[in-house]
Design a protein around this motif. Structure first.
Motif, mmCIF file in Angstrom:
data_model
loop_
_atom_site.group_PDB
_atom_site.id
_atom_site.type_symbol
_atom_site.label_atom_id
_atom_site.label_comp_id
_atom_site.label_asym_id
_atom_site.label_seq_id
_atom_site.Cartn_x
_atom_site.Cartn_y
_atom_site.Cartn_z
ATOM 1 N N GLY A 177 0.809 -1.212 0.000
ATOM 2 C CA GLY A 177 0.000 0.000 0.000
ATOM 3 C C GLY A 177 0.841 1.261 0.000
ATOM 4 N N ARG A 178 0.297 2.301 -0.542
ATOM 5 C CA ARG A 178 1.018 3.572 -0.676
ATOM 6 C C ARG A 178 0.424 4.627 0.248
ATOM 7 N N PHE A 179 1.290 5.390 0.894
ATOM 8 C CA PHE A 179 0.874 6.524 1.713
ATOM 9 C C PHE A 179 1.575 7.766 1.179
ATOM 10 N N VAL A 180 0.796 8.775 0.809
ATOM 11 C CA VAL A 180 1.336 10.028 0.300
ATOM 12 C C VAL A 180 0.860 11.146 1.214
ATOM 13 N N PHE A 181 1.802 11.943 1.724
ATOM 14 C CA PHE A 181 1.408 13.052 2.597
ATOM 15 C C PHE A 181 2.219 14.297 2.275
ATOM 16 N N SER A 182 1.569 15.456 2.439
ATOM 17 C CA SER A 182 2.245 16.733 2.220
ATOM 18 C C SER A 182 2.275 17.522 3.515
ATOM 19 N N VAL A 183 3.357 18.281 3.665
ATOM 20 C CA VAL A 183 3.565 19.135 4.836
ATOM 21 C C VAL A 183 4.248 20.426 4.383
ATOM 22 N N THR A 184 4.274 21.401 5.266
ATOM 23 C CA THR A 184 5.072 22.592 5.005
ATOM 24 C C THR A 184 6.512 22.179 4.743
ATOM 25 N N HIS A 185 7.123 22.715 3.707
ATOM 26 C CA HIS A 185 8.513 22.369 3.445
ATOM 27 C C HIS A 185 9.368 22.820 4.635
ATOM 28 N N PRO A 186 10.202 21.927 5.184
ATOM 29 C CA PRO A 186 10.959 22.266 6.389
ATOM 30 C C PRO A 186 11.807 23.530 6.283
ATOM 31 N N ILE A 187 12.282 23.888 5.091
ATOM 32 C CA ILE A 187 13.130 25.076 4.963
ATOM 33 C C ILE A 187 12.375 26.337 5.348
ATOM 34 N N ARG A 188 11.050 26.311 5.256
ATOM 35 C CA ARG A 188 10.247 27.494 5.567
ATOM 36 C C ARG A 188 10.378 27.910 7.037
ATOM 37 N N TRP A 189 10.758 26.969 7.901
ATOM 38 C CA TRP A 189 10.871 27.303 9.320
ATOM 39 C C TRP A 189 12.018 28.264 9.611
ATOM 40 N N ALA A 190 12.935 28.422 8.681
ATOM 41 C CA ALA A 190 14.044 29.354 8.884
ATOM 42 C C ALA A 190 13.676 30.786 8.490
ATOM 43 N N PHE A 191 12.515 30.948 7.844
ATOM 44 C CA PHE A 191 12.095 32.249 7.329
ATOM 45 C C PHE A 191 10.836 32.727 8.049
ATOM 46 N N PRO A 192 10.632 34.037 8.140
ATOM 47 C CA PRO A 192 9.370 34.540 8.687
ATOM 48 C C PRO A 192 8.195 34.061 7.841
ATOM 49 N N ASP A 193 7.073 33.810 8.484
ATOM 50 C CA ASP A 193 5.891 33.313 7.781
ATOM 51 C C ASP A 193 5.127 34.483 7.183
ATOM 52 N N GLU A 194 5.743 35.138 6.212
ATOM 53 C CA GLU A 194 5.199 36.327 5.566
ATOM 54 C C GLU A 194 5.267 36.157 4.056
ATOM 55 N N PRO A 195 4.223 36.568 3.316
ATOM 56 C CA PRO A 195 4.202 36.360 1.870
ATOM 57 C C PRO A 195 5.049 37.340 1.075
ATOM 58 N N GLY A 196 5.406 38.484 1.677
ATOM 59 C CA GLY A 196 6.131 39.519 0.960
ATOM 60 C C GLY A 196 7.636 39.411 1.110
ATOM 61 N N PRO A 197 8.368 40.476 0.721
ATOM 62 C CA PRO A 197 9.840 40.462 0.770
ATOM 63 C C PRO A 197 10.397 40.174 2.156
ATOM 64 N N GLU A 198 9.646 40.562 3.218
ATOM 65 C CA GLU A 198 10.129 40.307 4.573
ATOM 66 C C GLU A 198 10.201 38.812 4.878
ATOM 67 N N GLY A 199 9.540 37.999 4.065
ATOM 68 C CA GLY A 199 9.585 36.555 4.264
ATOM 69 C C GLY A 199 10.705 35.866 3.513
ATOM 70 N N LEU A 200 11.665 36.640 3.004
ATOM 71 C CA LEU A 200 12.761 36.069 2.212
ATOM 72 C C LEU A 200 14.100 36.120 2.914
ATOM 73 N N THR A 201 14.123 36.584 4.148
ATOM 74 C CA THR A 201 15.373 36.692 4.898
ATOM 75 C C THR A 201 15.375 35.680 6.042
ATOM 76 N N VAL A 202 16.436 34.892 6.128
ATOM 77 C CA VAL A 202 16.529 33.896 7.195
ATOM 78 C C VAL A 202 16.490 34.598 8.544
ATOM 79 N N ALA A 203 15.604 34.110 9.429
ATOM 80 C CA ALA A 203 15.405 34.767 10.721
ATOM 81 C C ALA A 203 15.560 33.812 11.895
ATOM 82 N N ALA A 204 15.678 32.506 11.625
ATOM 83 C CA ALA A 204 15.787 31.528 12.703
ATOM 84 C C ALA A 204 16.612 30.343 12.215
ATOM 85 N N SER A 205 17.035 29.512 13.149
ATOM 86 C CA SER A 205 17.811 28.339 12.781
ATOM 87 C C SER A 205 16.922 27.251 12.211
ATOM 88 N N TYR A 206 17.274 26.756 11.062
ATOM 89 C CA TYR A 206 16.565 25.629 10.449
ATOM 90 C C TYR A 206 16.592 24.410 11.368
#
Length: 287
Positions: free
Chosen positions: A182-211
């Motif tokens: 049997g197959r199990f397929v699951f999606s989650v937030t890409h882990p790299i996103r945790w290093a960036f602010p959760d903002e859709p604009g330019p402010e969300g493109l600068t690393v702000a925390a440790s991955y």
């Protein structure tokens, strides 16, 4: 699909959907949160916010589409569960089903889905949209109320796994209820996103925390009780969790942001999606 800001009971009757107003402004922090606290917080949060969520995102999700994430990758094109024509007659478990849009799509292909969610209010929306053409079950993904080898396939589009403290517990439960092969397929937030602010604009493109900081994101009330919990796992953690649960990792899909998708969804946007991945999809098979 329920992306983050995010004994079984069968839902068989229509009940009124009434949005309860928030009584406090939660405090956002990073702190440990265990299995029980995370589960309780998730159930409460989705029960309180299901109406708003479906109102805001219902058009994008549709009533019977199978969308893997905010990028808009559709199962009809991705075929991560296999060719659509081969879904007929398959027993499929959807985990974290929300309003069961994915299960409705599966049923339209002749599959026999079961839509499971921790939130009673989300499952009420499943009834509102399409009635009960397939079973709707309220249960915790870490304690699936099904016998061993009950399903041919399982899927989860942003359901459960981003919000649980022990993902291996969930993965082992899925492994248990799947039939061999049997197959199990699951999606989650890409882990790299945790290093960036959760903002859709330019402010969300600068690393702000440790991955590598795996401390959960918690919103808590005035008494310090968690009302929303999200857990971070690195990409390597996710792969190890899959393998430790007895699965074989077949593919890891990182959807690119398509030109047609001009919408924003929380921290997901065309700007960010064109530069860094926002979703990770794990395609796993049971030996």
């Amino acid at each position: 699909m329920t992306p983050p800001r995010r004994v079984g009971r069968k839902i068989t009757t229509r009940e009124p959907i009434i949005q309860e107003p928030e009584q406090f402004e939660p405090e956002a922090t990073r702190r440990p949160a265990g299995v029980t606290e995370s589960s309780r917080a998730s159930r409460g949060w989705w029960d309180r916010n299901a109406d708003e969520y479906q109102t805001e995102h219902g058009t994008f999700l549709g009533d019977d589409r199978f969308v893997w994430g905010p990028e808009g990758l559709d199962e009809v094109e991705a075929e991560l569960l296999g060719p659509p024509e081969e879904l007929k007659g398959k027993d499929v478990l959807e985990i974290g089903a929300g309003a069961a849009q994915c299960s409705r799509w599966l049923a339209g292909r002749g599959a026999r889905p079961v839509a499971l969610d921790l939130s009673h209010r989300q499952l009420q929306h499943a009834l509102r949209i399409g009635g009960a053409r397939f079973p709707l079950v309220q249960a915790d993904a870490g304690a699936l109320p099904f016998r061993d080898a009950s399903f041919d396939l399982a899927c989860s589009a942003y359901g459960a796994l981003p919000f649980v403290a022990d993902p291996v517990l969930v993965l082992r439960e899925v492994h248990r209820v799947l039939r061999p092969g049997g197959r199990f397929v699951f999606s989650v937030t890409h882990p790299i996103r945790w290093a960036f602010p959760d903002e859709p604009g330019p402010e969300g493109l600068t690393v702000a925390a440790s991955y590598f900081d795996r401390t959960p994101y918690v919103e808590q009330d005035e008494r310090g009780r968690a009302v929303y919990v999200e857990h971070h796992r690195t990409l390597g953690d996710r792969v190890r969790d899959v393998v430790a649960s007895g699965f074989r990792l077949v593919d890891l899909v990182e959807p690119e942001w398509p030109a047609w998708n001009t919408s924003e969804w929380g921290g997901w946007s065309p700007l960010r999606g064109g530069l860094i991945p926002g979703t990770a999809i794990f395609v796993c098979e049971r030996g």
